[in-house]
Design an enzyme around this catalytic site. Structure first.
Site, short mmCIF file in Angstrom:
data_model
loop_
_atom_site.label_atom_id
_atom_site.label_comp_id
_atom_site.label_asym_id
_atom_site.label_seq_id
_atom_site.Cartn_x
_atom_site.Cartn_y
_atom_site.Cartn_z
N LYS A 40 0.85 -1.19 0.00
CA LYS A 40 0.00 0.00 0.00
C LYS A 40 0.89 1.24 0.00
O LYS A 40 1.61 1.50 0.96
CB LYS A 40 -0.90 -0.02 1.23
N LYS B 231 -2.02 -1.52 -3.88
CA LYS B 231 -2.90 -0.36 -3.85
C LYS B 231 -2.07 0.91 -3.95
O LYS B 231 -1.09 1.01 -3.18
CB LYS B 231 -3.68 -0.39 -2.53
C1 PBG Z 1 -7.58 3.22 5.38
C2 PBG Z 1 -7.82 3.24 3.91
C3 PBG Z 1 -7.58 4.24 2.95
C4 PBG Z 1 -8.06 3.77 1.74
C5 PBG Z 1 -8.56 2.50 1.97
N1 PBG Z 1 -8.40 2.19 3.32
C6 PBG Z 1 -7.04 5.59 3.14
C7 PBG Z 1 -5.62 5.76 3.43
O1 PBG Z 1 -4.88 4.82 3.67
O2 PBG Z 1 -5.21 6.90 3.47
C8 PBG Z 1 -8.05 4.51 0.44
C9 PBG Z 1 -8.98 3.98 -0.58
C10 PBG Z 1 -9.24 4.86 -1.75
O3 PBG Z 1 -8.59 5.89 -1.97
O4 PBG Z 1 -10.15 4.51 -2.51
N2 PBG Z 1 -6.29 3.14 5.79
#
Ligand code: PBG
Length: 308
Positions: A174, A227
């Protein structure tokens, strides 16, 4: 390989209250729902052939410990329970992170002195949150805090409480991304990508992300994730070839908003654009795709003339 509706996971945002169906300003055609109205939304999606959903809770009351994320009878747990009762055949995934529940917006509990995350405490509450969702009937829990040891801690807690069948999907690779901005508005978390650089991966340093993938698999992740997706196709391909593990990719909010806005502006044909994007993510190696376009795809595939 072409994508299929069965490969797609539809995100839903849950807010406390009743009768709520509130448009998300940054994500056209998506809504925040209360637990009662989300049932209607799921029924509609299910009738269109969508069977996988990922739920995000939006806290009404935030505190430094994000306690409403894992309290007894928390919002997401109650929602899962009522969804599974009415739609037992759906696959329900829940996001396991504190950022929508903490007053400071970080994905965990902070040490008062250092303002860094306290790993042990954060692991403890993330596992508690995961257990509450599993006990409510969630099929998959998805830790997204990018905390080392989170998958192992959750696996351990689930196994010790009789939930060995609940699967774990780790948000392993991520990246700290500007493409999350639209989502943060959706869950009311005012934060920019830089503030999470401490734990989310730098997009120029993929070794750390690959390392987390390896760790998550070793700790028992059934599914791993890359992601964002569209701007990270190389990482999807790399992770798939290197690890040969079940892989999800998250076509995130900013990627959705980009395609959607272009369609609204009449710059391109939405359906053609969405199909090309999803095909690319699939071709790169994703087995599952979390996509805000899922409902659009289901309607297009049903052959109905549908303008979103
Ligand atoms: C929570 C989370 C996030 C997203 C999914 N789970 C935000 C982040 O990490 O800042 C982002 C998903 C999206 O942008 O569609 N941690």
């Amino acid at each position: 390989m072409e994508f299929d509706l069965n490969d797609l996971i539809y995100p839903l945002f849950i807010k406390e209250g009743s009768g709520i169906r509130e448009p998300i300003e940054t994500m056209p055609n998506l809504y925040r729902h209360s637990p009662d109205t989300v049932i209607r939304e799921i029924k509609e999606c299910y009738d269109w052939g969508i069977n996988k959903f990922i739920l995000f809770g939006i806290a009404k009351i935030k505190d430094v410990n994000g306690s409403s994320a894992y309290s007894e009878g928390n919002l997401v747990a109650l929602t899962v329970q009522s969804i599974k009762k009415q739609f037992p055949k759906t696959t329900i995934i829940t996001d396991i992170c504190l950022c929508a529940y903490t007053s400071h917006g970080h994905c965990g509990i902070l040490d008062e002195a250092s303002f860094k995350r306290n790993e042990e405490l954060t692991q403890e509450v993330l596992s508690r949150m995961a257990l509450s969702h599993a006990a409510a009937g969630a099929d998959v829990v998805a830790p997204s805090a990018v905390l080392s040891g989170e998958v192992g801690a959750i696996r351990h807690r689930l196994d010790n409480n009789g939930f060995s069948d609940t699967a774990i999907m780790g948000y392993s690779a991520k990246f700290a991304s500007n493409f999350y901005g639209a989502f943060r508005v959706a869950v009311n978390s005012s934060f920019d990508a830089n503030q999470r650089r401490g734990y989310q991966h730098d997009y120029n340093q993929i070794d750390r992300a690959l390392c987390k993938v390896e760790q998550d698999i070793a700790q028992g992740a059934d599914i791993i994730m890359v992601k964002p997706a569209l701007s990270y196709l190389d990482i999807i391909a790399k992770v798939k070839t290197q690890f040969r593990h079940k892989l999800a990719a998250y076509n995130v909010s900013g990627e959705y908003a980009m395609v959607k806005s272009g369609a609204i502006e009449g710059i391109w044909n939405e359906q053609k654009m969405v199909y090309e994007v999803l095909a690319a993510i699939k071709r790169a190696g994703a087995d599952l795709i979390i996509s805000y376009h899922t409902k659009d795809v289901a309607r297009w595939q049903s052959g109905e003339k549908y303008v979103s």
